[in-house]
Design a protein around this motif. Sequence first.
Motif, PDB file in Angstrom:
ATOM      1  N   ARG A  70      -3.613  -2.356  -0.645  1.00  0.00           N
ATOM      2  CA  ARG A  70      -2.695  -3.425   0.140  1.00  0.00           C
ATOM      3  C   ARG A  70      -1.452  -3.030   0.444  1.00  0.00           C
ATOM      4  O   ARG A  70      -0.766  -3.620   1.342  1.00  0.00           O
ATOM      5  CB  ARG A  70      -2.539  -4.847  -0.847  1.00  0.00           C
ATOM      6  CG  ARG A  70      -3.921  -5.705  -0.733  1.00  0.00           C
ATOM      7  CD  ARG A  70      -3.890  -6.369   0.671  1.00  0.00           C
ATOM      8  NE  ARG A  70      -5.377  -7.143   0.953  1.00  0.00           N
ATOM      9  CZ  ARG A  70      -6.354  -6.651   1.289  1.00  0.00           C
ATOM     10  NH1 ARG A  70      -6.144  -5.196   2.025  1.00  0.00           N
ATOM     11  NH2 ARG A  70      -7.353  -7.357   1.353  1.00  0.00           N
ATOM     12  N   THR A  71      -1.082  -1.877  -0.015  1.00  0.00           N
ATOM     13  CA  THR A  71       0.266  -1.234   0.386  1.00  0.00           C
ATOM     14  C   THR A  71       0.292  -0.744   1.803  1.00  0.00           C
ATOM     15  O   THR A  71       1.369  -0.638   2.526  1.00  0.00           O
ATOM     16  CB  THR A  71       0.787  -0.134  -0.518  1.00  0.00           C
ATOM     17  OG1 THR A  71      -0.205   0.873  -0.477  1.00  0.00           O
ATOM     18  CG2 THR A  71       0.932  -0.684  -1.922  1.00  0.00           C
ATOM     19  N   TRP A  72      -0.782  -0.537   2.298  1.00  0.00           N
ATOM     20  CA  TRP A  72      -0.840  -0.054   3.683  1.00  0.00           C
ATOM     21  C   TRP A  72      -2.062  -0.482   4.518  1.00  0.00           C
ATOM     22  O   TRP A  72      -1.961  -0.338   5.953  1.00  0.00           O
ATOM     23  CB  TRP A  72      -1.044   1.626   3.902  1.00  0.00           C
ATOM     24  CG  TRP A  72      -2.329   1.957   2.884  1.00  0.00           C
ATOM     25  CD1 TRP A  72      -1.903   2.494   1.583  1.00  0.00           C
ATOM     26  CD2 TRP A  72      -3.626   2.162   3.173  1.00  0.00           C
ATOM     27  NE1 TRP A  72      -3.301   2.747   1.082  1.00  0.00           N
ATOM     28  CE2 TRP A  72      -4.173   2.589   1.953  1.00  0.00           C
ATOM     29  CE3 TRP A  72      -4.423   2.104   4.239  1.00  0.00           C
ATOM     30  CZ2 TRP A  72      -5.578   3.007   1.993  1.00  0.00           C
ATOM     31  CZ3 TRP A  72      -5.645   2.398   4.359  1.00  0.00           C
ATOM     32  CH2 TRP A  72      -6.371   2.765   2.927  1.00  0.00           C
ATOM     33  N   SER A  73      -2.716  -1.519   3.963  1.00  0.00           N
ATOM     34  CA  SER A  73      -3.999  -2.172   4.919  1.00  0.00           C
ATOM     35  C   SER A  73      -4.518  -3.568   4.431  1.00  0.00           C
ATOM     36  O   SER A  73      -4.275  -3.795   3.303  1.00  0.00           O
ATOM     37  CB  SER A  73      -5.199  -1.213   4.720  1.00  0.00           C
ATOM     38  OG  SER A  73      -6.085  -1.807   5.313  1.00  0.00           O
ATOM     39  N   ASN A  74      -4.720  -4.319   5.508  1.00  0.00           N
ATOM     40  CA  ASN A  74      -5.154  -5.558   5.262  1.00  0.00           C
ATOM     41  C   ASN A  74      -6.882  -5.607   5.289  1.00  0.00           C
ATOM     42  O   ASN A  74      -7.287  -6.756   5.402  1.00  0.00           O
ATOM     43  CB  ASN A  74      -4.617  -6.483   6.124  1.00  0.00           C
ATOM     44  CG  ASN A  74      -3.296  -6.910   5.892  1.00  0.00           C
ATOM     45  OD1 ASN A  74      -3.001  -7.270   4.631  1.00  0.00           O
ATOM     46  ND2 ASN A  74      -2.436  -7.338   6.636  1.00  0.00           N
ATOM     47  N   MET A  75      -7.217  -4.391   5.165  1.00  0.00           N
ATOM     48  CA  MET A  75      -8.701  -4.422   5.370  1.00  0.00           C
ATOM     49  C   MET A  75      -9.257  -5.422   4.327  1.00  0.00           C
ATOM     50  O   MET A  75      -9.056  -5.399   3.306  1.00  0.00           O
ATOM     51  CB  MET A  75      -9.379  -2.998   5.239  1.00  0.00           C
ATOM     52  CG  MET A  75      -9.164  -2.270   3.921  1.00  0.00           C
ATOM     53  SD  MET A  75      -9.985  -0.675   3.756  1.00  0.00           S
ATOM     54  CE  MET A  75      -8.699   0.106   5.021  1.00  0.00           C
ATOM     55  N   PRO A  76     -10.475  -6.236   4.721  1.00  0.00           N
ATOM     56  CA  PRO A  76     -10.973  -7.347   3.934  1.00  0.00           C
ATOM     57  C   PRO A  76     -11.689  -6.597   2.567  1.00  0.00           C
ATOM     58  O   PRO A  76     -12.265  -5.531   2.755  1.00  0.00           O
ATOM     59  CB  PRO A  76     -12.282  -7.790   4.759  1.00  0.00           C
ATOM     60  CG  PRO A  76     -11.962  -7.410   6.183  1.00  0.00           C
ATOM     61  CD  PRO A  76     -11.017  -6.468   6.250  1.00  0.00           C
ATOM     62  N   ILE A  77     -11.482  -7.022   1.638  1.00  0.00           N
ATOM     63  CA  ILE A  77     -11.801  -6.622   0.280  1.00  0.00           C
ATOM     64  C   ILE A  77     -12.750  -7.595  -0.405  1.00  0.00           C
ATOM     65  O   ILE A  77     -12.231  -8.852  -0.935  1.00  0.00           O
ATOM     66  CB  ILE A  77     -10.841  -5.936  -0.889  1.00  0.00           C
ATOM     67  CG1 ILE A  77     -10.055  -5.007   0.030  1.00  0.00           C
ATOM     68  CG2 ILE A  77     -11.247  -5.583  -1.948  1.00  0.00           C
ATOM     69  CD1 ILE A  77      -8.899  -4.334  -0.966  1.00  0.00           C
TER      70      ILE A  77
END
Length: 233
Positions: A70-77
């Motif tokens: 989350r420090t560099w991406s909003n990719m769904p987890i």
Amino acid sequence: MNKVLILVVEDDAPIRNLITTTLKAHDYKYIIAPNGESAIMEASSHNPDIVLLDLGLPDIDGVEVIKRIRTWSNMPIIVISARSEDNDKIEALDSGADDYLTKPFSVEELLARLRVTQRRLYFMQTGSASSNSVFTNGRLKIDFASGCAYIGENELHLTPIEYKLLCLMAKNVGKVLTHTYITQKIWGSSWENDVASLRVFMATLRKKIESEPGSPQYIQTHIGVGYRMVKVE
Ligand code: CA
């Protein structure tokens, strides 16, 4: 053809095989990571569309993996947790995970969660959630500029808290929001009292937006976890 790429983070080989066999059979592409450090590396080098993340990993904690991604991406987890890890699941959602699966899960559940996440992904990419000033979902419409919400042609008479709650759920459509997350956004704190108030406001909001508040169409309850607004077709 543009297949969806899934990063599967799981140290347990039988579960990993179940997941990858399912993905392969349903035309998804995947890469695997057996621990947290390799998960972070694979996430940054392959930029997957969705991450399936087991919380109990042999090296670093799954929650730590979420915080780092989350420090560099909003990719769904989507996190995968055992029943005994219920608190970890909530911490994972508060740290930015989008959804969860509880072990043991069925192939159908896995596929359903992926579909929800893909719809959310599509919704984010087409920009209808953030850049437009009007949000629509089924018959629900929110005009952020004027601060009005509608069901069909009828304007809803919402209290300021109900409106704030509705907007928060709408801006995170498809995503499970925890009680703590919601109360912090609405009241700036998360005391026990606030969770009780949240239930009350959710009940009054549902009476206004749902045709059958007993079996809600727009906002689902996740018992002991929080709420999710679903994308209505
Ligand atoms: Ca594990």
